[in-house]
Write an enzyme that holds these catalytic residues in place. Structure first.
Site, PDB file in Angstrom:
ATOM      1  N   GLU A 271       9.611   1.358  10.720  1.00 26.82           N
ATOM      2  CA  GLU A 271      10.598   2.414  10.453  1.00 26.82           C
ATOM      3  C   GLU A 271       9.875   3.731  10.671  1.00 26.82           C
ATOM      4  OE1 GLU A 271      13.682   2.011  10.010  1.00 26.82           O
ATOM      5  OE2 GLU A 271      13.934  -0.055   9.343  1.00 26.82           O
TER       6      GLU A 271
ATOM      7  N   CYS B 259      13.436  11.003   7.231  1.00 24.67           N
ATOM      8  CA  CYS B 259      13.464  10.589   8.642  1.00 24.67           C
ATOM      9  C   CYS B 259      14.877  10.745   9.191  1.00 24.67           C
ATOM     10  CB  CYS B 259      13.003   9.152   8.768  1.00 24.67           C
ATOM     11  SG  CYS B 259      13.902   8.049   7.681  1.00 24.67           S
TER      12      CYS B 259
ATOM     13  N   LYS C 293       0.853  -1.199   0.000  1.00 21.85           N
ATOM     14  CA  LYS C 293       0.000   0.000   0.000  1.00 21.85           C
ATOM     15  C   LYS C 293       0.883   1.242   0.000  1.00 21.85           C
ATOM     16  CE  LYS C 293      -1.621   2.668   2.979  1.00 21.85           C
ATOM     17  NZ  LYS C 293      -1.406   3.877   2.137  1.00 21.85           N
TER      18      LYS C 293
ATOM     19  N   GLU D   4       9.770  16.597  14.955  1.00 24.66           N
ATOM     20  CA  GLU D   4      10.396  16.360  13.657  1.00 24.66           C
ATOM     21  C   GLU D   4       9.980  17.504  12.722  1.00 24.66           C
ATOM     22  OE1 GLU D   4       9.055  12.685  11.916  1.00 24.66           O
ATOM     23  OE2 GLU D   4      11.021  12.309  11.031  1.00 24.66           O
TER      24      GLU D   4
HETATM   25  P1  NAP Z   1       2.235   8.605   7.821  1.00 27.15           P
HETATM   26  O1  NAP Z   1       1.170   9.625   7.804  1.00 27.15           O
HETATM   27  O2  NAP Z   1       2.423   7.779   9.030  1.00 27.15           O
HETATM   28  O3  NAP Z   1       1.921   7.684   6.551  1.00 27.15           O
HETATM   29  C1  NAP Z   1       2.729   6.600   6.191  1.00 27.15           C
HETATM   30  C2  NAP Z   1       1.887   5.559   5.501  1.00 27.15           C
HETATM   31  O4  NAP Z   1       0.896   5.076   6.400  1.00 27.15           O
HETATM   32  C3  NAP Z   1       1.124   6.062   4.288  1.00 27.15           C
HETATM   33  O5  NAP Z   1       1.057   5.019   3.348  1.00 27.15           O
HETATM   34  C4  NAP Z   1      -0.243   6.365   4.856  1.00 27.15           C
HETATM   35  O6  NAP Z   1      -1.272   6.310   3.924  1.00 27.15           O
HETATM   36  C5  NAP Z   1      -0.387   5.232   5.835  1.00 27.15           C
HETATM   37  N1  NAP Z   1      -1.352   5.482   6.898  1.00 27.15           N
HETATM   38  C6  NAP Z   1      -1.707   6.654   7.467  1.00 27.15           C
HETATM   39  N2  NAP Z   1      -2.617   6.439   8.435  1.00 27.15           N
HETATM   40  C7  NAP Z   1      -2.843   5.103   8.465  1.00 27.15           C
HETATM   41  C8  NAP Z   1      -3.657   4.256   9.259  1.00 27.15           C
HETATM   42  N3  NAP Z   1      -4.465   4.730  10.209  1.00 27.15           N
HETATM   43  N4  NAP Z   1      -3.622   2.928   9.029  1.00 27.15           N
HETATM   44  C9  NAP Z   1      -2.823   2.425   8.066  1.00 27.15           C
HETATM   45  N5  NAP Z   1      -2.027   3.164   7.283  1.00 27.15           N
HETATM   46  C10 NAP Z   1      -2.029   4.494   7.483  1.00 27.15           C
HETATM   47  O7  NAP Z   1       3.661   9.199   7.524  1.00 27.15           O
HETATM   48  P2  NAP Z   1       4.098  10.142   6.349  1.00 27.15           P
HETATM   49  O8  NAP Z   1       3.703  11.524   6.664  1.00 27.15           O
HETATM   50  O9  NAP Z   1       3.682   9.584   5.036  1.00 27.15           O
HETATM   51  O10 NAP Z   1       5.679   9.965   6.393  1.00 27.15           O
HETATM   52  C11 NAP Z   1       6.469  10.753   7.175  1.00 27.15           C
HETATM   53  C12 NAP Z   1       6.937   9.996   8.397  1.00 27.15           C
HETATM   54  O11 NAP Z   1       7.590   8.806   8.007  1.00 27.15           O
HETATM   55  C13 NAP Z   1       7.968  10.778   9.189  1.00 27.15           C
HETATM   56  O12 NAP Z   1       7.718  10.673  10.563  1.00 27.15           O
HETATM   57  C14 NAP Z   1       9.285  10.067   8.841  1.00 27.15           C
HETATM   58  O13 NAP Z   1      10.282  10.205   9.809  1.00 27.15           O
HETATM   59  C15 NAP Z   1       8.829   8.667   8.685  1.00 27.15           C
HETATM   60  N6  NAP Z   1       9.785   7.908   7.882  1.00 27.15           N
HETATM   61  C16 NAP Z   1      10.571   7.002   8.515  1.00 27.15           C
HETATM   62  C17 NAP Z   1      11.509   6.298   7.800  1.00 27.15           C
HETATM   63  C18 NAP Z   1      12.379   5.295   8.481  1.00 27.15           C
HETATM   64  O14 NAP Z   1      12.954   4.489   7.787  1.00 27.15           O
HETATM   65  N7  NAP Z   1      12.499   5.311   9.805  1.00 27.15           N
HETATM   66  C19 NAP Z   1      11.651   6.503   6.425  1.00 27.15           C
HETATM   67  C20 NAP Z   1      10.847   7.451   5.801  1.00 27.15           C
HETATM   68  C21 NAP Z   1       9.892   8.141   6.556  1.00 27.15           C
HETATM   69  P3  NAP Z   1      -1.974   7.657   3.395  1.00 27.15           P
HETATM   70  O15 NAP Z   1      -1.001   8.286   2.522  1.00 27.15           O
HETATM   71  O16 NAP Z   1      -3.172   7.196   2.688  1.00 27.15           O
HETATM   72  O17 NAP Z   1      -2.295   8.486   4.596  1.00 27.15           O
END
Ligand code: NAP
Length: 490
Positions: A260, A294, A184, A391
């Site tokens: 992650e 991240c 997804k 962040e």
């Molecule tokens: P996010 O809002 O948590 O979304 C990540 C993924 O989860 C998207 O595919 C999103 O889909 C989905 N999602 C959101 N709410 C959900 C729910 N209730 N149930 C299931 N899936 C759900 O994060 P983001 O804003 O896209 O990404 C930024 C974050 O990712 C930052 O905190 C960053 O640090 C972290 N990150 C971490 C790493 C690592 O390797 N540690 C790498 C890259 C990014 P939708 O798009 O449909 O909302």
């Protein structure tokens, strides 16, 4: 960049769900739009998966599991290698598509294609190297056999900031291990995954092994899949907040999970550091991916004796940046992903300034179409400012200072996150002490970018669980079996 080339590429990107080896519309025909953050315009409408579609994708992954898990490792490796070759050939298309839907400058998108492709090559090499053990038990009464088995059907959720690499970092080890999957992508950047899925099909991935569902209802669709007893593994990259929710959903099924999550990286510059190198490292650690990484340096913790000079040099570099659409020549800073991201960056900057920080450059939203925020440098940021705790996920440098090593360690570890830390010093013993004292899963010692497909990527504390890449990466998709047999000589 010609508009024709962009519209031709967008026309070639599949717009359906990929289930059981077929592209299909969503049940009920729902669609949603994908936006170019540099213009705010919708560039393509794609199928919007329902809960029913999500379950159908899991059905397909379960059906394909028996055959894929028994496919010889060498064959799986060859498919992955073919996917690496195809991605290398199609690099320009994938990079352009990523810039259109995510906004990063084209050169950075090309860099992500190289990085993302390396996971395919790395895990094609790892696939054939999974080994077991055989030996007598210490009592001599039997033989112990330890074998590795694929964990089962997986659910892989990726974020929008690295649309290709976060997908290949999960899909490649899962394929190598013999797992089938439902993928997804983030709803803001699904097109790169769709184009990549077409490439996997061309590389020979059999029907049902990789299934892709784009949806604007991530919560509902994901919960149905995660709580389905047939699923055996959840791998998620995204925010800590969503990760925590998903861990709770995964608990009743005792799912294997890889998480992650978010970061709040310290970037420590000691008084003996090579300042030129520290400034180069700072620019890379902060502004790569428009600060939306991240691993982005979030807190610059600089010795008081060099803090002013460091701030001056970083500001000078930032003044030379060019902000614009990622396809334009010479652009170094693209748009942020959406309005919410711009608001967040702006709020954090205003809070820091209200708490006494000096604004050296930037500090404003740009008055133009799209979601742009000016590259910003703040110095003398006071402890207690939100920008040091949260962040940033944007092009903002926040500089604070310290007086001695213990102080630097205390400030660096004063966060619930623990993904990566950066340290600049010429003193080898001090560098080694910092490796032992920083509470992070990764560290850059005199370097500003650490990611590498051959290395175990992952965090401590609220930054996550498990590792992606390296020799560790494939083990996230394998489970161990121990078998005892009687002493064959008895
Ligand atoms: P996010 O809002 O948590 O979304 C990540 C993924 O989860 C998207 O595919 C999103 O889909 C989905 N999602 C959101 N709410 C959900 C729910 N209730 N149930 C299931 N899936 C759900 O994060 P983001 O804003 O896209 O990404 C930024 C974050 O990712 C930052 O905190 C960053 O640090 C972290 N990150 C971490 C790493 C690592 O390797 N540690 C790498 C890259 C990014 P939708 O798009 O449909 O909302």
């Amino acid at each position: 960049m010609s508009e024709n080339r962009e519209s031709d590429l967008l026309g070639r990107v599949p717009d359906g769900l990929y289930i059981g080896g077929e592209w299909r519309p969503a049940t009920g025909g729902g669609t949603f739009g994908v936006t170019d953050p540099s213009t705010g315009e919708v560039v393509k409408e794609i199928a919007d998966a329902s809960v029913e579609d999500g379950v159908a994708a899991l059905d397909a992954a379960c059906e394909a599991y028996e055959s894929w898990s028994r496919t010889p490792a060498r064959r799986r490796a060859e498919i992955l290698r073919r996917a690496f070759d195809l991605l290398t050939e199609r690099k320009d298309d994938v990079a352009l598509l990523m810039t259109i839907e995510m906004g990063k400058p084209l050169g950075e998108s090309a860099g992500e294609v190289t990085y993302g492709a390396e996971f395919l090559r790395w895990f094609s090499e790892e696939a054939a190297h999974v080994q077991g053990r055989y030996g007598a038990n210490p009592e001599g009464t039997g033989r112990m056999i330890v074998t590795q088995h694929p964990v089962g059907p997986c659910y892989l959720i990726t974020p929008w900031n690295f649309p290709l690499a976060m997908a290949t970092r999960k899909i490649a080890p899962a394929l190598a291990a013999g797992c089938t999957m439902v993928v997804k992508p983030a709803s803001q950047t699904p097109l790169t995954t769709l184009l990549f899925t077409q490439l996997l099909e061309d590389a020979g991935v059999p029907a049902g092994v990789v299934n892709v569902i784009n949806t604007s209802a991530s919560g509902k669709v994901s919960e149905a899949i995660i709580t389905d007893p047939r699923l055996r593994k959840l791998s998620f990259t995204g925010s800590t907040e969503v990760g925590q929710k998903l861990l709770a959903q995964a608990a009743p099924g005792v799912l294997r999970t890889s998480m992650e999550l978010g970061g709040n990286a310290p970037f420590i510059v000691f008084d003996d550091a090579d300042l030129d190198k520290a400034v180069d490292g700072a620019i890379a650690a902060k502004f790569r991916n428009i600060g939306e990484a991240c691993t982005a340096a979030n807190r610059f913790i600089v010795h008081t004796s060099v803090a002013e000079e460091f701030a001056r040099r970083v500001t000078e570099r930032v003044r030379a940046f060019r902000t614009g659409r990622g396809t334009e020549e010479g652009v170094t800073i693209g748009p942020l992903i959406d309005e919410r991201a711009v608001e967040k960056a702006d709020e954090l900057v205003r809070d820091a300034v209200a708490n006494g920080a000096t604004l050296r450059v930037g500090g404003e939203k740009l008055d133009r179409p799209g979601t742009f925020y000016a590259a910003t440098v703040l110095s003398d940021v006071a402890s207690g400012s939100r920008i040091l705790r949260e962040e940033i996920f944007g092009p903002v440098v926040a500089i604070t200072s310290f007086t001695d090593e213990d102080d630097a360690v205390r400030i660096a570890n004063d966060t619930e996150f623990g993904l990566v830390g950066y340290v600049y010093t010429r003193d080898l013993a001090r560098g080694q002490r910092m490796i032992e004292r920083l509470e992070t899963g990764m560290m850059g010692l005199n370097v500003g970018v650490v990611s590498n497909p051959a290395a175990p990527f992952g965090g401590w504390k609220l930054s996550g669980l498990g590792r992606e890449g390296g020799a560790e990466g494939i083990h996230e998709y394998l489970q161990t079996k121990y078998t005892l047999t009687p002493d064959p000589f008895a």
